[in-house]
Every structure is written in C-alpha cells, then in structure tokens.
Design an enzyme around this catalytic site. Structure first.
Site, PDB file in Angstrom:
ATOM      1  N   ASP A  82       1.110  -0.924  -0.246  1.00 15.09           N
ATOM      2  CA  ASP A  82       0.124  -0.071   0.169  1.00 15.09           C
ATOM      3  C   ASP A  82       0.884   1.100  -0.167  1.00 15.09           C
ATOM      4  O   ASP A  82       1.914   1.415   0.987  1.00 15.09           O
ATOM      5  CB  ASP A  82      -0.495   0.041   1.193  1.00 15.09           C
ATOM      6  CG  ASP A  82      -2.279   1.024   1.675  1.00 15.09           C
ATOM      7  OD1 ASP A  82      -2.603   1.572   0.197  1.00 15.09           O
ATOM      8  OD2 ASP A  82      -3.038   1.135   2.643  1.00 15.09           O
ATOM      9  N   HIS A  83       0.896   2.555  -0.730  1.00 18.55           N
ATOM     10  CA  HIS A  83       0.661   3.831  -0.321  1.00 18.55           C
ATOM     11  C   HIS A  83       2.550   3.912  -0.438  1.00 18.55           C
ATOM     12  O   HIS A  83       2.783   4.203   1.315  1.00 18.55           O
ATOM     13  CB  HIS A  83       0.625   4.934   0.528  1.00 18.55           C
ATOM     14  CG  HIS A  83      -0.731   4.737   0.528  1.00 18.55           C
ATOM     15  ND1 HIS A  83      -2.166   6.166  -0.106  1.00 18.55           N
ATOM     16  CD2 HIS A  83      -2.123   4.221   0.936  1.00 18.55           C
ATOM     17  CE1 HIS A  83      -3.044   6.116  -0.417  1.00 18.55           C
ATOM     18  NE2 HIS A  83      -2.847   5.245   0.106  1.00 18.55           N
ATOM     19  N   GLU A 134      -1.571   7.358  -8.436  1.00 20.38           N
ATOM     20  CA  GLU A 134      -2.534   7.676  -7.425  1.00 20.38           C
ATOM     21  C   GLU A 134      -1.822   9.057  -7.780  1.00 20.38           C
ATOM     22  O   GLU A 134      -0.797   8.860  -7.948  1.00 20.38           O
ATOM     23  CB  GLU A 134      -2.552   7.994  -5.709  1.00 20.38           C
ATOM     24  CG  GLU A 134      -1.602   8.246  -5.149  1.00 20.38           C
ATOM     25  CD  GLU A 134      -1.782   8.451  -3.784  1.00 20.38           C
ATOM     26  OE1 GLU A 134      -1.429   6.996  -2.829  1.00 20.38           O
ATOM     27  OE2 GLU A 134      -2.421   8.792  -2.985  1.00 20.38           O
TER      28      GLU A 134
HETATM   29  P1  13P Z   1      -8.866   3.344   6.337  1.00 21.47           P
HETATM   30  O1  13P Z   1      -7.855   3.044   7.114  1.00 21.47           O
HETATM   31  O2  13P Z   1      -9.907   4.372   6.140  1.00 21.47           O
HETATM   32  O3  13P Z   1      -9.739   2.398   6.523  1.00 21.47           O
HETATM   33  O4  13P Z   1      -8.299   3.088   4.832  1.00 21.47           O
HETATM   34  C1  13P Z   1      -7.851   2.255   4.326  1.00 21.47           C
HETATM   35  C2  13P Z   1      -7.022   2.796   2.729  1.00 21.47           C
HETATM   36  O5  13P Z   1      -7.181   3.327   2.268  1.00 21.47           O
HETATM   37  C3  13P Z   1      -5.686   2.120   2.713  1.00 21.47           C
HETATM   38  O6  13P Z   1      -4.939   2.656   1.947  1.00 21.47           O
END
Ligand code: 13P
Length: 283
Positions: A82-83, A134
């Site tokens: 993720d990110h 993104e």
């Molecule tokens: P939340 O923490 O709001 O569930 O978001 C998760 C997310 O988008 C991880 O990239």
C-alpha cells in the site's frame, strides 16, 4: 486459484461489479485472520501491507509468513504493498514476490509522478505484478476541511496519467480519507463513473472504514473493484484486546487475548467481504 495475479482478481471483480476487500494487516495474527475469513466465505481477497509494517517486520519475514499461510489456501489471494513513495521498498517487495504495489508519488508534481510511475510499471511487469497509481493523495480524516473537492486533478489529467503510465488501477480522491470519519463522508461518486468510463480501468476506493453499506454498493457498481480497509482492522484488533484486559484484569495470558483478537479481526473482514458482494466469488 490460490495466490495469483492481482490483475486477475480485479479483472473479474470489475467485470462482474463486485468489490474485493483489500485489507491492511499489521502482523501474523491479523494476516491469518483475514485469510481465514476469505477462505470461509470463498471470497477473493487482497492482503495489504503498509511500508511501516514491511519495514518493521522485514521484507523476507513478511513474505515468508505470507507464503506459508497461503500454501494451502483455496481462494484467490494477492499480496499488495500500500502507499509506497520509496522506490527501494517497491523494488524489494516486487523482487520478494508481492503481487502488486501502489506507487504513491502524490507529493511530487504530476509530471514527475508520471515519469517515475512509467519506470515502476516497467519494473512491475517483469514480475507480472500490478501497479496502482495516484496523483492526488489522501488526507487523514482529522485533517479534512470540507474543501477536498478543490484539490482534485481534472479528468483530462487523470486520463493522461493512466494512458501514459499504463497503471492497472487508479486511486482517486473523491472526498474520502484515511481514518475514522467524524460524520459520514460526502463522496463524489460521479467522479468514479467518469474516471472508469474515460480510462476503462478499475478504481481503488481508499478510506473505506466508516463508509455506509449503501456507499460501498453504489461505488462498487460504478467500478470500485478494490476496496481498501485499514483503520477498521486496527480498531478490531486493539479494541478486542483492550476489552479482554478490562474484563479479565490480571490475565496476562497471550494465547487467550490472541484468540479474541483473531475472532474480532476475522469478523470485521467477513463483514466487509459480505458488504462488498464478493462472497462465493472465488474460482
Ligand atoms: P481506512 O484506514 O480509512 O480504512 O483506509 C484504508 C486505505 O485506504 C488504505 O490505503
């Protein structure tokens, strides 16, 4: 299909308009619990890892955990980073076997993001991995000001970014944020439709924690094939542990607390899988 390409998992979800839960895990217990929920409901699942947790655990240990836990899994699952703004972490995860990455260069200019994202896509393709892109970045819920809509890029910019980079999934800002919303978020669902129609690729819905079942259903029907959940897992994990200690003062017995935490995380994952319409969608 057990562990497989994130592309295949999202392609089917996008075509059939259901959502695949993409859940951030924080350790071995939570990884096992979300996999168990997917197995029980025969649903495809994306397991997400944050840069922080990858660095905390180590790429090799985290991947070894994943490989061992998914050895005998019967449902389609994929491991996603993720990110990640750090190209070195992306390279390490791709080389170790992650199935997909979110290259987060949203703090850079769109042009520089695009230039680097082209390189990330080329690198990922060598491993058969998927890239999520993104260009807008997401706030934390506590930083929301109400003027989020003013900070989004034009549809033209999004289309140009997607076409130039070849990313497989796009993560747009639609009034969503990471964390716990104080009030129900106002989401620009039309933007999802516009992006899906103009690019032909699925959208990743970020900031899933706290959205309503109706919002999920609507956004998934518009093409949000990947639905990210992180905060809900942290709450389930931490709160169940806290409640256990409050109800059982002095019971310093790790296996007992782990048991309730596993159950809470598994239930949380199952609840989201049901809301996203992916029960029984394993193949
Ligand atoms: P939340 O923490 O709001 O569930 O978001 C998760 C997310 O988008 C991880 O990239």
């Amino acid at each position: 299909m057990p562990v497989g390409p994130t592309q295949e998992i999202l392609k089917r979800a996008f075509a059939e308009r259901y959502g695949v839960a993409a859940i951030n895990v924080v350790n071995d217990l939570t990884m096992e619990a979300v996999l168990a929920a997917a197995e029980e409901l025969q649903a495809p699942l994306i397991v997400q890892t944050s840069v922080k947790h990858v660095e905390m655990t180590g790429v090799e240990v985290m991947y070894a955990m994943w490989a061992e836990m998914t050895k005998r899994i019967s449902v389609p699952v994929a491991l996603h980073l993720d990110h990640c703004p750090d190209r070195a972490v992306i390279s390490a995860c791709l080389a170790a076997g992650w199935n997909s990455v979110l290259f987060d260069a949203s703090k850079l200019t769109v042009e520089e993001n695009k230039r680097q994202c082209i390189e990330v896509v080329a690198e990922a393709r060598r491993y058969g991995a998927l890239v999520e892109g993104e260009i807008e970045g997401f706030k934390r819920t506590e930083e929301m000001t109400g003027d989020e809509a003013e900070h989004v890029q034009t549809l033209e910019t999004v289309v140009d970014f997607v076409e130039a980079t070849g990313v497989d999934v796009f993560a747009p800002a639609i009034g969503n944020a990471h964390g716990t919303y104080k009030t129900a978020p106002h989401l620009d669902s039309q933007r999802v439709t516009d992006i899906v129609e103009a690019t032909g690729i699925p959208v990743a819905l970020h900031g899933g924690t706290g959205m309503s079942a109706e919002q999920f259903t609507d956004l998934i029907s518009r093409g949000c094939a990947k639905v990210n959940i992180s905060t809900a897992l942290k709450i389930a994990f931490m709160k169940s542990g806290y409640d256990f200690m409050t109800e059982n003062p002095g019971k310093y017995d790790p296996p007992s607390i782990f048991k309730v935490q596993r159950a809470a995380v598994k239930d949380m994952a199952a609840d989201h899988i049901r809301k996203f319409g992916s029960v029984g969608k394993a193949w």
